[in-house]
Design a protein around this motif. Structure first.
Motif, PDB file in Angstrom:
ATOM      1  N   GLN A   1     -20.171 -17.114 -25.709  1.00  0.00           N
ATOM      2  CA  GLN A   1     -19.764 -18.315 -25.316  1.00  0.00           C
ATOM      3  C   GLN A   1     -20.460 -18.943 -24.216  1.00  0.00           C
ATOM      4  OE1 GLN A   1     -15.788 -17.547 -23.619  1.00  0.00           O
ATOM      5  NE2 GLN A   1     -14.715 -17.659 -25.703  1.00  0.00           N
TER       6      GLN A   1
ATOM      7  N   GLU B   1     -23.900 -20.007 -26.045  1.00  0.00           N
ATOM      8  CA  GLU B   1     -24.018 -20.971 -26.656  1.00  0.00           C
ATOM      9  C   GLU B   1     -24.088 -22.221 -25.793  1.00  0.00           C
ATOM     10  OE1 GLU B   1     -20.989 -23.109 -30.076  1.00  0.00           O
ATOM     11  OE2 GLU B   1     -20.751 -21.136 -29.314  1.00  0.00           O
ATOM     12  N   SER B   2     -23.224 -22.084 -24.777  1.00  0.00           N
ATOM     13  CA  SER B   2     -23.050 -23.262 -23.641  1.00  0.00           C
ATOM     14  C   SER B   2     -24.552 -23.811 -23.096  1.00  0.00           C
ATOM     15  CB  SER B   2     -21.952 -23.090 -22.704  1.00  0.00           C
ATOM     16  OG  SER B   2     -22.449 -21.925 -21.760  1.00  0.00           O
TER      17      SER B   2
END
Length: 471
Positions: A461, A464-465
């Motif tokens: 997460q 990806e951010s």
């Protein structure tokens, strides 16, 4: 392929050449671990007259006779490089500023060799060499007048603090870092990396050519890196180990042994076993280029360790290198390539390696020295960045000194770091700054559970951010 199988084919090729191949004792640091490197000794066989033994010739001959698959994981014990930008040799510049006016660097060719370290960070580009000049991003002391990074009290932290591991030249004493950096963490009582204080680059600035008075090219490197992590994520705990000498390069087998030990600490933590340590991010500011395409066959040894870390929820962040080239530098090039041509495919059950290039101080343009290509997946400030530095005072002197009205006056001493802060440039520093950003993003995502699966999900997460990479 087992060690004995590889030893057998090497001996079969060495015997007609008049050489013997004898196994060395297994490295006690990794003897009981899943990963490690075991060496062999190449010598002239008894009662033989022959050419001098050569490891590279033996490896090439073995690949030719038995096929490359017969020696996957077998390679030379390379040297690995880390390369900030520095003009540290007393003969590389005629004057600390190398120009007729002390506050102006107007000619791009004033530095005879731009890097003065053995990393393939070379290149003789005049514009790139300016990054090594004090005042243009080269290592130099500064006076920092702002506050220290604000760190929350322990009782204000939900869950636990993120942990960033740094494997570099170690970490010296500094008021910012002493409360947050843990040094000397061992595995089962066995030290990780180098621990002798006599050759510690963060304690002694001048270890190479001790009579020349010059601060070594990599002295202070690890302290500088730790300070960047701390600035990006003040609430992170930092683990620091030393495997890089003050002048570089580092020995590949020592590097791999340390990585194997670190991976075991992370595995034990995720498995709930005793003596494990959480490692959420590992930042590596070193790398190498393949000598030939076949050298990719040795990479499984290194990548398997990084993969073990990644499967246990550690985001491995690597500097891209400072050669202004698109030639893949490893381990950074283990990152997923944007064109899909890289050696490692994306695996949603395993966190990706994140390769980091350097930005200029404007935060918009890439630093001219930074490596680039489809294998570089993130960029962070890495040119003329400010961070912590050991209180070294080298042998260079101010250009001018006088006394007036009872007060001493002098120009800036170019290697007096007693302020504790400095400026430096290199992808060596972009990577830890990005690692700190990963830690800061992870901080708000710690759930009650902290097992392997949740750590990998959480890491993806954040990756990806910050990078746009997807599982």
């Amino acid at each position: 392929m087992s060690f004995d199988d590889a030893l057998g084919v090497l001996r079969a090729v060495a015997e007609p050449l008049g050489w013997s191949v004898e196994p060395e004792d297994e490295d006690p640091r990794t003897a009981r671990l899943k990963f490690g490197v075991r060496g062999v000794r190449l010598a002239v066989a008894s009662n033989r007259a022959t050419i001098a033994p050569d490891g590279w010739t033996l490896l090439q001959q073995t690949r030719a006779q038995f096929g490359v698959e017969a020696v996957v994981g077998v390679g030379l014990d390379h040297v690995v490089f880390t390369a900030p930008f520095d003009v540290s040799h007393p003969f590389d510049v005629s004057h600390p500023f190398d120009v007729s006016h002390p506050f102006d660097v107007s000619h791009p060719f004033d530095v005879s060799h731009p890097f003065d370290v053995s990393h393939p960070a070379g290149g003789n580009s005049g514009p790139i060499s300016t990054y090594a000049v004090p005042g243009s991003g080269g290592r130099q002391p500064i006076a920092y007048v702002g506050p220290a990074p604000r760190r929350c009290a322990d009782d204000r932290v939900d869950g636990r603090r993120p942990v960033v591991a740094v494997l570099d030249t170690g970490c010296g004493a500094h008021p910012w870092l002493d409360p947050v950096v843990e040094r000397g963490v061992a595995l089962d009582g066995v030290p990780i990396g180098y621990t002798d204080p006599v050759d510690d680059p963060e304690l002694h600035g001048d270890l190479v050519g001790q009579l020349d008075g010059m601060i070594d090219p990599l002295s202070g490197h690890g302290t500088f890196i730790a300070g960047l992590v701390h600035q990006a994520c003040p609430d992170a705990d930092i683990l620091s180990w030393r495997v890089v000498p003050s002048a570089g390069p580092l020995v590949e087998s020592d590097w791999i042994a340390a990585l194997a030990q670190i991976a075991e600490l992370a595995r034990r933590f995720r498995a709930g076993e005793p003596d494990g340590r959480p490692i959420d991010v590992l930042t590596l500011s070193m790398g190498y280029y393949h000598e030939t395409p076949e050298d990719l066959l040795f990479d499984p040894t290194l990548y398997a360790i990084l993969e073990e870390l990644s499967r246990n929820g550690t985001v491995v962040v690597c500097s891209a290198g400072n050669d202004a080239t698109s030639r893949p530098s490893f381990p950074a090039a283990f990152a997923p390539w944007t064109d899909g041509e890289g050696p490692i495919a994306v695996d949603g059950t395993c966190l990706p390696v994140v390769s980091v290039g350097a930005l200029n101080p404007n935060g918009e343009t890439d630093a001219l020295f930074s490596n680039a290509g489809p294998w570089v997946r993130a960029f962070a400030p890495g040119a003329a960045v400010m961070s912590t530095f050991p209180a070294f005072q080298g042998g260079l002197q101010p250009v001018a000194r006088s006394v007036a009205f009872g007060r001493n006056r002098e120009s800036i001493d170019p290697d007096d770091f007693r302020s504790g802060f400095g400026v430096w440039s290199g992808t060596s520093f972009a990577a830890p700054l990005f690692a700190g950003c990963v830690a800061a993003a992870l901080q708000d995502r710690f759930a009650d559970g902290d097992d392997r699966d949740s750590a990998v999900t959480r890491g993806w997460q954040v990756v990806e951010s910050l990078t746009g990479m997807t599982p």
